[in-house]
Design a protein around this motif. Sequence first.
Motif, PDB file in Angstrom:
ATOM      1  N   HIS A  29      17.120  -9.602   1.784  1.00  0.00           N
ATOM      2  CA  HIS A  29      16.346 -10.030   2.943  1.00  0.00           C
ATOM      3  C   HIS A  29      17.223 -10.710   3.979  1.00  0.00           C
ATOM      4  N   ARG A  30      18.207 -11.489   3.493  1.00  0.00           N
ATOM      5  CA  ARG A  30      19.093 -12.199   4.417  1.00  0.00           C
ATOM      6  C   ARG A  30      19.904 -11.184   5.238  1.00  0.00           C
ATOM      7  N   LEU A  31      20.439 -10.166   4.541  1.00  0.00           N
ATOM      8  CA  LEU A  31      21.242  -9.142   5.233  1.00  0.00           C
ATOM      9  C   LEU A  31      20.386  -8.373   6.242  1.00  0.00           C
ATOM     10  N   GLU A  32      19.178  -8.082   5.820  1.00  0.00           N
ATOM     11  CA  GLU A  32      18.234  -7.359   6.689  1.00  0.00           C
ATOM     12  C   GLU A  32      17.952  -8.176   7.952  1.00  0.00           C
ATOM     13  N   GLN A  33      17.780  -9.501   7.764  1.00  0.00           N
ATOM     14  CA  GLN A  33      17.525 -10.405   8.886  1.00  0.00           C
ATOM     15  C   GLN A  33      18.727 -10.435   9.838  1.00  0.00           C
ATOM     16  N   ILE A  34      19.962 -10.461   9.253  1.00  0.00           N
ATOM     17  CA  ILE A  34      21.184 -10.475  10.075  1.00  0.00           C
ATOM     18  C   ILE A  34      21.256  -9.197  10.905  1.00  0.00           C
ATOM     19  N   ARG A  35      20.932  -8.067  10.271  1.00  0.00           N
ATOM     20  CA  ARG A  35      20.972  -6.781  10.977  1.00  0.00           C
ATOM     21  C   ARG A  35      19.992  -6.778  12.149  1.00  0.00           C
ATOM     22  N   ARG A  36      18.768  -7.260  11.884  1.00  0.00           N
ATOM     23  CA  ARG A  36      17.744  -7.279  12.940  1.00  0.00           C
ATOM     24  C   ARG A  36      18.162  -8.193  14.088  1.00  0.00           C
ATOM     25  N   ASP A  37      18.659  -9.406  13.730  1.00  0.00           N
ATOM     26  CA  ASP A  37      19.065 -10.358  14.778  1.00  0.00           C
ATOM     27  C   ASP A  37      20.188  -9.773  15.618  1.00  0.00           C
ATOM     28  N   PHE A  38      21.126  -9.081  14.947  1.00  0.00           N
ATOM     29  CA  PHE A  38      22.268  -8.509  15.649  1.00  0.00           C
ATOM     30  C   PHE A  38      21.785  -7.480  16.679  1.00  0.00           C
ATOM     31  N   ILE A  39      20.902  -6.586  16.247  1.00  0.00           N
ATOM     32  CA  ILE A  39      20.400  -5.552  17.167  1.00  0.00           C
ATOM     33  C   ILE A  39      19.653  -6.198  18.332  1.00  0.00           C
ATOM     34  N   ALA A  40      18.828  -7.210  18.015  1.00  0.00           N
ATOM     35  CA  ALA A  40      18.059  -7.874  19.078  1.00  0.00           C
ATOM     36  C   ALA A  40      19.010  -8.561  20.063  1.00  0.00           C
ATOM     37  N   ASP A  91      13.312  -0.080  24.035  1.00  0.00           N
ATOM     38  CA  ASP A  91      12.779   0.392  22.751  1.00  0.00           C
ATOM     39  C   ASP A  91      13.393  -0.370  21.584  1.00  0.00           C
ATOM     40  N   LEU A  92      14.711  -0.644  21.660  1.00  0.00           N
ATOM     41  CA  LEU A  92      15.373  -1.392  20.585  1.00  0.00           C
ATOM     42  C   LEU A  92      14.797  -2.805  20.484  1.00  0.00           C
ATOM     43  N   LEU A  93      14.567  -3.437  21.642  1.00  0.00           N
ATOM     44  CA  LEU A  93      14.012  -4.794  21.638  1.00  0.00           C
ATOM     45  C   LEU A  93      12.599  -4.804  21.060  1.00  0.00           C
ATOM     46  N   LEU A  94      11.794  -3.833  21.487  1.00  0.00           N
ATOM     47  CA  LEU A  94      10.421  -3.757  20.985  1.00  0.00           C
ATOM     48  C   LEU A  94      10.428  -3.541  19.475  1.00  0.00           C
ATOM     49  N   LEU A  95      11.269  -2.614  19.018  1.00  0.00           N
ATOM     50  CA  LEU A  95      11.311  -2.300  17.594  1.00  0.00           C
ATOM     51  C   LEU A  95      11.769  -3.510  16.779  1.00  0.00           C
ATOM     52  N   SER A  96      12.766  -4.243  17.266  1.00  0.00           N
ATOM     53  CA  SER A  96      13.239  -5.378  16.464  1.00  0.00           C
ATOM     54  C   SER A  96      12.184  -6.488  16.453  1.00  0.00           C
ATOM     55  N   ARG A  97      11.419  -6.613  17.542  1.00  0.00           N
ATOM     56  CA  ARG A  97      10.340  -7.606  17.539  1.00  0.00           C
ATOM     57  C   ARG A  97       9.241  -7.189  16.543  1.00  0.00           C
ATOM     58  N   LEU A  98       8.918  -5.900  16.526  1.00  0.00           N
ATOM     59  CA  LEU A  98       7.875  -5.423  15.608  1.00  0.00           C
ATOM     60  C   LEU A  98       8.297  -5.582  14.154  1.00  0.00           C
ATOM     61  N   GLU A  99       9.604  -5.351  13.899  1.00  0.00           N
ATOM     62  CA  GLU A  99      10.094  -5.420  12.525  1.00  0.00           C
ATOM     63  C   GLU A  99      10.194  -6.857  12.019  1.00  0.00           C
ATOM     64  N   LYS A 228       5.122   3.956  14.060  1.00  0.00           N
ATOM     65  CA  LYS A 228       4.902   3.603  12.650  1.00  0.00           C
ATOM     66  C   LYS A 228       4.704   2.090  12.492  1.00  0.00           C
ATOM     67  N   HIS A 229       5.548   1.307  13.159  1.00  0.00           N
ATOM     68  CA  HIS A 229       5.449  -0.150  13.025  1.00  0.00           C
ATOM     69  C   HIS A 229       4.193  -0.717  13.691  1.00  0.00           C
ATOM     70  N   VAL A 230       3.832  -0.154  14.844  1.00  0.00           N
ATOM     71  CA  VAL A 230       2.607  -0.632  15.503  1.00  0.00           C
ATOM     72  C   VAL A 230       1.404  -0.344  14.594  1.00  0.00           C
ATOM     73  N   LEU A 231       1.401   0.847  13.967  1.00  0.00           N
ATOM     74  CA  LEU A 231       0.274   1.205  13.105  1.00  0.00           C
ATOM     75  C   LEU A 231       0.217   0.292  11.887  1.00  0.00           C
ATOM     76  N   LEU A 232       1.370  -0.002  11.299  1.00  0.00           N
ATOM     77  CA  LEU A 232       1.421  -0.895  10.138  1.00  0.00           C
ATOM     78  C   LEU A 232       0.729  -2.217  10.447  1.00  0.00           C
ATOM     79  N   ARG A 233       0.988  -2.741  11.656  1.00  0.00           N
ATOM     80  CA  ARG A 233       0.429  -4.032  12.049  1.00  0.00           C
ATOM     81  C   ARG A 233      -1.057  -3.945  12.360  1.00  0.00           C
TER      82      ARG A 233
END
Length: 271
Positions: A29-40, A91-99, A228-233
Amino acid sequence: NHNLILKINVVPYAGNQHLLLARDTTQLHRLEQIRRDFIANVSHELRTPLTVLAGFIETLRDDEDECTQQWERPLLLMAQQSARMRNLIEDLLLLSRLESDTTIGSTGPVRVAEMLHTICEEARILSGEQAHRITLLADENLVLEGRREELRSAFSNLIFNAVRYTPAQGDITVRWYQDEKGMHFEVSDTGEGIAPEHLPRLAERFYRVDVGRSRQQGGTGLGLAIVKHVLLRHQGQLHIDSILGQGSTFRCDFPLPINNETENDLNTEPI
Ligand code: ADP
């Protein structure tokens, strides 16, 4: 003072006993969080210089003196490429916010039909001389509880994809309706279709059947991942039916609102 994230599975074991398996996924989870923060962060940092560049390009294009015949085409290409980059960053910003934010937060009643009228108008502009026949059949009174801007993103991605991947003058039908199973948003096209082997991976980030075609059409490769992410939410599910060379149908199923379900439950309860 360390929070552990455990993934717990219950598996049947001899007789009517069960085994409880706990896996420590904290590091994952920590690595996943680092990846998301980096992209954002990268996307955010790219936004400002790009805005400046795009601004100068537009100024040059408007300046008739400096825009000699020779520079008109390169400037047009630069404007198109910077628009492409801006779409990708958004799109990248929206996706990282959704994730990163899996809880949906505050929602409101969204008048979907009204929103679809506007998106279909935009789709007609996108279609331009290709003159797709875009038909909207929407239940005007059907309201979906959710986040307006996220739903707008998801629905417009699906409708614009239908325009992008359907040859000129093709038919595109957009539906918004309710039946006993739920509320449904559906886009059908008479486009190029998708071979079955691609379907399971279609909503992965940057997965495209034909990269060249997607880029040429202005796609970012993130549209279906956003859907996919919008639908999940929104407790929604995406179903794709497609026949190669004949067309595709993308359908989003949403559960019925709680008060409808309660009414049904009450009706079917034994007296
Ligand atoms: P893109 O920006 O490339 O359109 P998407 O995530 O929206 O990215 O879609 C992924 C891929 O799915 C597309 O590149 C395309 O190959 C395929 N696809 C999406 N919608 C359709 C459609 N309506 N008809 C045919 N292929 C489609």
